[in-house]
Every structure is written in structure tokens, then in C-alpha cells.
Design a protein around this motif. Sequence first.
Motif, mmCIF file in Angstrom:
data_model
loop_
_atom_site.group_PDB
_atom_site.id
_atom_site.type_symbol
_atom_site.label_atom_id
_atom_site.label_comp_id
_atom_site.label_asym_id
_atom_site.label_seq_id
_atom_site.Cartn_x
_atom_site.Cartn_y
_atom_site.Cartn_z
ATOM 1 N N LEU A 184 0.741 -1.220 -0.196
ATOM 2 C CA LEU A 184 -0.082 -0.155 0.020
ATOM 3 C C LEU A 184 0.794 1.436 -0.089
ATOM 4 O O LEU A 184 0.503 2.297 -0.639
ATOM 5 C CB LEU A 184 -0.876 0.162 1.292
ATOM 6 C CG LEU A 184 -1.868 1.264 1.333
ATOM 7 C CD1 LEU A 184 -2.798 1.382 0.046
ATOM 8 C CD2 LEU A 184 -2.798 1.292 2.658
ATOM 9 N N SER A 185 2.098 1.251 0.771
ATOM 10 C CA SER A 185 2.979 2.323 0.760
ATOM 11 C C SER A 185 3.406 2.654 -0.746
ATOM 12 O O SER A 185 3.516 3.864 -0.863
ATOM 13 C CB SER A 185 4.088 1.990 1.836
ATOM 14 O OG SER A 185 5.124 3.075 1.606
ATOM 15 N N ALA A 186 3.757 1.700 -1.384
ATOM 16 C CA ALA A 186 4.334 1.717 -2.828
ATOM 17 C C ALA A 186 3.263 2.101 -3.861
ATOM 18 O O ALA A 186 3.608 3.086 -4.437
ATOM 19 C CB ALA A 186 4.885 0.329 -3.200
ATOM 20 N N THR A 187 1.899 1.852 -3.438
ATOM 21 C CA THR A 187 0.982 2.438 -4.171
ATOM 22 C C THR A 187 0.826 4.002 -3.992
ATOM 23 O O THR A 187 0.444 4.735 -4.727
ATOM 24 C CB THR A 187 -0.489 1.538 -4.096
ATOM 25 O OG1 THR A 187 -0.206 0.450 -4.538
ATOM 26 C CG2 THR A 187 -1.687 2.434 -4.843
ATOM 27 N N LEU A 188 0.661 4.203 -2.579
ATOM 28 C CA LEU A 188 0.720 5.706 -2.274
ATOM 29 C C LEU A 188 1.684 6.611 -2.636
ATOM 30 O O LEU A 188 1.278 7.647 -3.065
ATOM 31 C CB LEU A 188 0.454 5.763 -0.985
ATOM 32 C CG LEU A 188 -0.967 5.134 -0.272
ATOM 33 C CD1 LEU A 188 -0.871 5.039 1.371
ATOM 34 C CD2 LEU A 188 -2.221 6.135 -0.373
ATOM 35 N N GLY A 189 3.043 5.990 -2.691
ATOM 36 C CA GLY A 189 3.976 6.633 -3.049
ATOM 37 C C GLY A 189 4.046 7.092 -4.713
ATOM 38 O O GLY A 189 4.458 8.175 -5.155
#
Length: 505
Positions: A184-189
Motif C-alpha cells: 500500500l505504501s508503494a501504491t501511495l508513493g
Amino acid sequence: MSLALAGCASETEKPLGTPGYVAGFYGAVAADEPRAALVGRDVLSAGGTAADAAVATYFTMAVTLPASAGLGGGGMCLSYNAEANRIEAFDFMPRATAGGRSGVPSSVRGMALLHAREGRLRWEQVVGPSEALARIGVRVSRAYGLTLFDPAIAANLDPAARAIYLDAEGRPPAEGADLRQPDLSATLGRIRATGAGDFYQGQLARQIAAASVAAGGDITLDDLRARIPEPRPAILQPLGDSVVAFGPPPAWGGAIAADIFAQMRLLGFDKAELPQRPHLMAEAIRRAVAAQARRGNGEALPIGTDAFAQTLIATLDRSRPTPQAGLRLQPDTAPPGASFVAADRFGNSVSCAVTTGGFFGTGRLLPGTGFFAAPPPSPSGNVSLVPMLAVNTNSRKTFFAGASTGGSPAPAALIQVAVFAALERFDLEEAMFRPRLFVEGEHVFIEPDSEDSAQALQQRGHTLTPVPNMGRVNAIWCPTGIPSNPSVCDQRSDPRGAGLASGSR
């Protein structure tokens, strides 16, 4: 002059976008999840608008409350821009894919539209905090834990989701436990760095489409490209010198709330004797819910007009109930959701309600993205997402910002909080705590500890069914309006949940 000075805020030497940039009153925020409310507060303190705070609050909730506010869902926001004197609805409600097996993720573009229209801070400043929390980890809040207390919800998660959101024994994590979500962090990034466009028509969109197929869904690139939210007119009603705004269809909860509120005005609710008010409220709710049930069955009925409200109350007897006036809603029109509201120092305000279509959507994570697939929405619409604003368009001040979720009772819950605060002159805390009622068909549901209302209803022939915790409301209430005297403003998150409200005075 003292009142005017109390409402003033100055800008410090800190850079715009840094918490503490605003000295004095910066506004208020209330949300269903505490960490998200704190992020929204920091954005206001950093000089952001109500829209900036709302966007930051949403993306944080996608990390801290993924069961109800995940990136795979959608929702509805109302916004008031005081400088332009403009009220708008932002419709990013879930839509079904062309194949009809999945819901198209709509929230990211909805938030991007809200930010583009009403934001002041840079996009990366409002999305960045959520990315950091997903990557570094966030402590599980009580609000998050409450969603997994039901074993059926936990059992519906797929193995990949269970590995992230449950402990090694398959139990919900304890309050305060660390929760890390690297995908999820990668997507938000990617969203932070490249904007919402990549989510809908770039490399990230291709990843989402492939992940949907892998998870048994049918989201395509064409589905994502075609999902373009637009500003829409809100449902508007007069209230003295002010205007009350509700979310329009397909957020059908706004239609129910508008019909209840219109009936309250025509019935002279604020002038009625206290023992009669619960009966009038119950009958207005019964008729508004029945009207929406008819719309769900295909009837084209007006929404929130005085003329339509007059037809609804034409059969109302002030001394006894009329159960035959009620119809039941479709059971699939009230999925769970989450809400948040924000107001800034300039009088701008935003009210939002979002959903993933079910707790954790379908329960299936889209591989590599960190967010859950949503089911297709009900053809009968959604009645459980209810944003509301009350503003004076002459003085350009916000008086009330509220939003509610929590199933079918959500519209009635929000109206009761607003009415108790504005018409019965309760403070917002008392209005939030006051027991609520809801009526559907012949059934009158009422919360415990409602002795006065219960007695008044029973004396008029109502048969009551006790039901705890109806609706979840977040609200900001300023009797003199923003901007003016912030010392009389209050913000509250519903005590029936585990959210947080924060503001400055």
C-alpha cells in the motif's frame, strides 16, 4: 471588535505547508479514525484549506481504516468555497465495471478533483503522510480493531490479507500493535509522485487491472480510464438566512436526509411542544425512508422540495402513528462506510463519506497494490453515506459541517444531531450523546436510555424496538459561523465509534 479579533489568525515565519504556519485559529476536523483526524489537523495548522485537510484525512484513513476507507472504493463529498461563495458536490461513488463483477476504484480521482478545485497545498504534501504511515507502520487504533471484532469479517479475508491484518493465530491485532503495509505504501508513493492520473491510465492502472484479474475480478483499463468524477449540484434547502446542502444521488442517504429536514421545517419542529417532537421526528423519518424505497423500486420522485414534503406530511396525524405510510429499504443499499469533516479559518468547509462496499470490500487484496477490491454497488443505490453542510451564503460563513455512515439509520442520525444542535439549542456534545431513533416500515427503533422519548412515543401508540448505536456522525458546529468567534465552535466525533475531533480556538 473583540469577537472579530477572536476569529483572526496570522501566518508565522514558518514555511507554508509546515505545521504551526498558522498562529491562532486554524479550523477543525473530525473523523472516524483518530490518526487521520490528527493528520488533517496538522494540514490545517500548516496553512491548508478544508479541502487539503479532507484529502489528507482520507488518504490517511486508507491506511489506518482500510476496512471502510480503502483505495478500492468511492464516496461523496460536499464542499463550500467561501471566496467563490460556491457549494458543490463531488460524486465519486462506486461504479460497476463493464463486466459487472467488480467496483471501479473511484476515491483517488475523487480526492484529486477536490484538491484541484479547492486545495492550496501541494498534492505531495497531502498524500505524503499516508505513504509514510503505511511504510514505517502505524499503531492499530481502537477504530481499526472494532472492524475485526466480528469473526465473520476476519474469516472473509483472503490469505494475503490475513497475513497483514491478523496475527499469527488469525486473531485481530491488539490495540497499539504495529501495522505495516509495504504494498500500500508503494501504491501511495506512486500516487504522491505522479498524481492520480497514473492510477487510472498509467503503469499503476495496468498493474491494478492485472491484479484484479488475478484476484478474480474484472477491472479493465477502459473501466479505470472512464471513471472521471465531476462536480455536481448539491441538494439545497433554505433555513432562515442560511442554505443547507445534502449529497445528491447516487448517495441516496442525502435524499432521505433532505426529505426529513424539509418535513421538520414545514412541521414547525422547533416550535412544537417537547413531548410531541419524538413523534414528529419518527413520522418524518418513516415517510422519508418510504419515499426512498419507492425510488429504489423505480419511481421518479422529487427530492427535498417543500412541495414534496407537503405531500409526505399530508397524512401525518400529530397524535398517533401511521405505519401504513412506511416501506422497507432494499437490504443491500446500506454498506458500511466512514466519514470525516473539515473547516478552515476562512469559512471553507468539506464533508465526506466513503465506502469500500463492505468491510474490507470483497475481502480480496489486489496483489501488489495493498488495497482491497470492492464489490459492484447495489443497483438501488447507497443510503448509508450522508454528507451535509449549512452555510450562510450572504455572510459567507460555515455554521455546520456533518457527515454520517452506519447503515440505514445514517441519514436520520445526522439530521437528529443537526436538529438537536441548531433547533433545540443543545451543545454539540449533548446532541451527539442524545439517544437516537430510526423508523423503517412499521418498526420504530430506539436507542437505550431514551426514557423521555420512549414514553412520548408509546403514549402516542408507537411500538418500540431497542437497538444500540445507530449511525456514526462527525460534525463541526459554529453557532456564529466561521470566520467569526471560534471560541463558540465545537467539533465532535460520535461517541458510538472510536474516532477523534480536533480543532483550535
